[in-house]
Scaffold this active site. Structure first.
Site, PDB file in Angstrom:
ATOM      1  N   HIS A  46     -10.439   0.856   2.080  1.00  0.00           N
ATOM      2  CA  HIS A  46     -10.217   1.844   3.142  1.00  0.00           C
ATOM      3  C   HIS A  46     -11.402   1.674   4.091  1.00  0.00           C
ATOM      4  O   HIS A  46     -12.512   2.106   3.795  1.00  0.00           O
ATOM      5  CB  HIS A  46     -10.152   3.269   2.572  1.00  0.00           C
ATOM      6  N   LYS A 104      -9.506  -0.404  -5.658  1.00  0.00           N
ATOM      7  CA  LYS A 104      -9.516   0.240  -4.342  1.00  0.00           C
ATOM      8  C   LYS A 104     -10.870   0.853  -4.033  1.00  0.00           C
ATOM      9  O   LYS A 104     -11.394   1.629  -4.825  1.00  0.00           O
ATOM     10  CB  LYS A 104      -8.439   1.345  -4.328  1.00  0.00           C
ATOM     11  N   HIS A 151      -4.416  -0.893   5.968  1.00  0.00           N
ATOM     12  CA  HIS A 151      -4.017  -0.110   7.148  1.00  0.00           C
ATOM     13  C   HIS A 151      -4.952  -0.315   8.342  1.00  0.00           C
ATOM     14  O   HIS A 151      -5.597   0.608   8.813  1.00  0.00           O
ATOM     15  CB  HIS A 151      -3.849   1.381   6.834  1.00  0.00           C
ATOM     16  N   HIS A 175       1.494   5.400  -1.645  1.00  0.00           N
ATOM     17  CA  HIS A 175       1.113   6.591  -2.428  1.00  0.00           C
ATOM     18  C   HIS A 175       2.370   7.179  -3.058  1.00  0.00           C
ATOM     19  O   HIS A 175       3.258   7.644  -2.339  1.00  0.00           O
ATOM     20  CB  HIS A 175       0.461   7.646  -1.528  1.00  0.00           C
ATOM     21  N   HIS A 230       0.870  -1.198   0.000  1.00  0.00           N
ATOM     22  CA  HIS A 230       0.000   0.000   0.000  1.00  0.00           C
ATOM     23  C   HIS A 230       0.893   1.231   0.000  1.00  0.00           C
ATOM     24  O   HIS A 230       1.498   1.572   1.007  1.00  0.00           O
ATOM     25  CB  HIS A 230      -0.899   0.011   1.242  1.00  0.00           C
ATOM     26  N   ASP A 268       1.478   2.560   3.548  1.00  0.00           N
ATOM     27  CA  ASP A 268       0.624   3.748   3.407  1.00  0.00           C
ATOM     28  C   ASP A 268       1.466   5.024   3.482  1.00  0.00           C
ATOM     29  O   ASP A 268       0.996   6.051   3.944  1.00  0.00           O
ATOM     30  CB  ASP A 268      -0.489   3.766   4.457  1.00  0.00           C
TER      31      ASP A 268
HETATM   32  O1  DOR Z   1      -3.249   9.280   5.815  1.00  0.00           O
HETATM   33  C1  DOR Z   1      -3.656   9.006   4.695  1.00  0.00           C
HETATM   34  N1  DOR Z   1      -3.164   9.607   3.600  1.00  0.00           N
HETATM   35  N2  DOR Z   1      -4.631   8.116   4.586  1.00  0.00           N
HETATM   36  C2  DOR Z   1      -5.225   7.869   3.409  1.00  0.00           C
HETATM   37  O2  DOR Z   1      -6.121   7.070   3.369  1.00  0.00           O
HETATM   38  C3  DOR Z   1      -4.849   8.628   2.197  1.00  0.00           C
HETATM   39  C4  DOR Z   1      -3.486   9.135   2.299  1.00  0.00           C
HETATM   40  C5  DOR Z   1      -3.171  10.183   1.257  1.00  0.00           C
HETATM   41  O3  DOR Z   1      -3.455   9.954   0.079  1.00  0.00           O
HETATM   42  O4  DOR Z   1      -2.606  11.206   1.605  1.00  0.00           O
HETATM   43 ZN    ZN Z   2      -3.340   5.097   1.745  1.00  0.00          ZN
END
Ligand code: DOR
Ligand code: ZN
Length: 345
Positions: free
Chosen positions: A136, A99, A174, A15, A13, A247
């Site tokens: 999520h 997702k 998460h 970003h 997971h 995450d």
């Molecule tokens: O803390 C987070 N940041 N939780 C999420 O679900 C999304 C992520 C983000 O894209 O910044």
């Molecule tokens: Zn995330």
């Protein structure tokens, strides 16, 4: 000096964002991780297989020369998602998961799902073709306390969905609560959970004691200590239903340090050092490989990596920058609040 050799880990997971931010952060992942499940919550989101193919190309173009890293693409589920497009994306080998963001749950989730009924045709197709749904797991209604949103989601959305469509493979991403851990442990098939690095280290005090600490704010928000301890027990148990999904979610500092700061903690750069520290504290260094390198591939049906990485415990603390400079601006690195002594060599 002590060495620990494990298979090269994957991040289930992550970003990576896009553009300058993507180019600024990707090396922190590709240095240590062989693969990562890439979150689709861009602006606009990665909705179709064509979007995912184009995003994958931008990611591949940003991988530093010499690093071997495979982005595993996901689609962002919306009311308009086409089951045929999802199936075609999966069959081509491009799409590894879809997702589910409940609309309004987190960063860039406004195009997400408002009512699970509207997604049933896609979910039924996914169950048929064996494509996992990454979830999520938080409800969004304003009358539910933010610290209860995961537990309420399990009861009101996740459990009914599993009963309605038991063949659907679900990753509860998460996990932040003992409720989530216990729920996953009741499952015999088709349910697993990812756990972040930071939720093994901080509880909600990190965010709120001694002033508001925006760099410890993420979603789902860190909970009470008993929940952190349940997550640690699950992650270090070796139980194949739990694996690493960092995450890691970079936001530039001005968007974190303001009156309405973004959710997200940046851990890609020091995750392996943090995890080795946590697993050593729990006398479970022998379980780190299962959590970071074996359980995730088994769940997603791919082989574990053949290569290995070596973690070395050194006397001097390993230093990481407090911030990294991305082309998009500075991003603060997760501070575990203890010195790290495990380095990736
Ligand atoms: O803390 C987070 N940041 N939780 C999420 O679900 C999304 C992520 C983000 O894209 O910044
Ligand atoms: Zn995330």
């Amino acid at each position: 000096m002590q060495d620990l050799v494990i298979r090269r880990p994957d991040d289930w997971h992550l970003h990576l964002r896009d553009g300058d931010m993507l180019r600024g952060v990707i090396a922190d992942t590709s240095r240590h991780f062989a693969r990562a499940i890439i979150m689709p919550n861009l602006v606009p989101p990665v909705v179709t297989s064509a979007d995912a193919a184009a995003y994958r190309e931008r990611i591949v173009a940003a991988i530093p020369a010499g690093d071997r890293f495979e982005p595993l693409m996901t689609l962002y589920l919306t009311a308009g998602t086409s089951p045929d497009d999802v199936e075609a994306g999966h069959k081509s080998g491009l799409v590894k998961a879809v997702k589910l963001y409940p609309a309004g749950a987190t960063t860039n989730s406004h195009s997400g799902v408002r009512n699970i009924d509207e997604a049933m045709p896609v979910l039924e197709r996914m169950a048929k073709i064996g494509l996992p749904l990454c979830v999520h797991g938080e409800v969004t209604s304003s009358d539910v306390d933010i610290f209860d949103r995961e537990a309420v989601f399990i009861e009101t959305v996740l459990d009914p969905l599993r009963k309605r469509l038991p063949e659907l493979k679900l990753t509860m991403e998460h996990v932040t609560t003992k409720d989530g851990v216990d729920y996953i442990k009741t499952s015999k098939a088709n349910l697993a959970g990812s756990i972040t690095t930071h939720h093994l280290i901080i509880n909600r005090n990190a965010i709120l004691v001694g002033g508001i600490k925006p760099h410890y704010y993420c979603l789902p928000v860190a909970k009470r200590e008993n929940h952190r301890l349940a997550l640690r027990a699950a992650a270090t148990s070796g139980d194949a239903r739990f694996f690493l999904g960092t995450d890691s979610a970079p936001h530039v500092d001005p968007l974190k340090e303001c009156a309405c700061g973004c959710a997200g903690i940046y851990t890609s750069i020091n995750t392996m050092s943090c995890l080795a520290h946590v697993f050593e504290e729990e006398n479970a260094l022998d379980k780190l490989e299962a959590f970071a390198s074996l359980n995730g591939p088994a769940w997603y049906g791919v082989p574990a990596n053949d290569e290995t990485i070596t973690l070395r415990k050194q006397v001097d603390a390993v230093s990481y920058p407090a911030k990294i400079d991305t082309g998009a601006g500075p991003v603060t690195v997760f501070d575990p609040m203890f010195p790290l002594h495990w380095a990736v060599v």
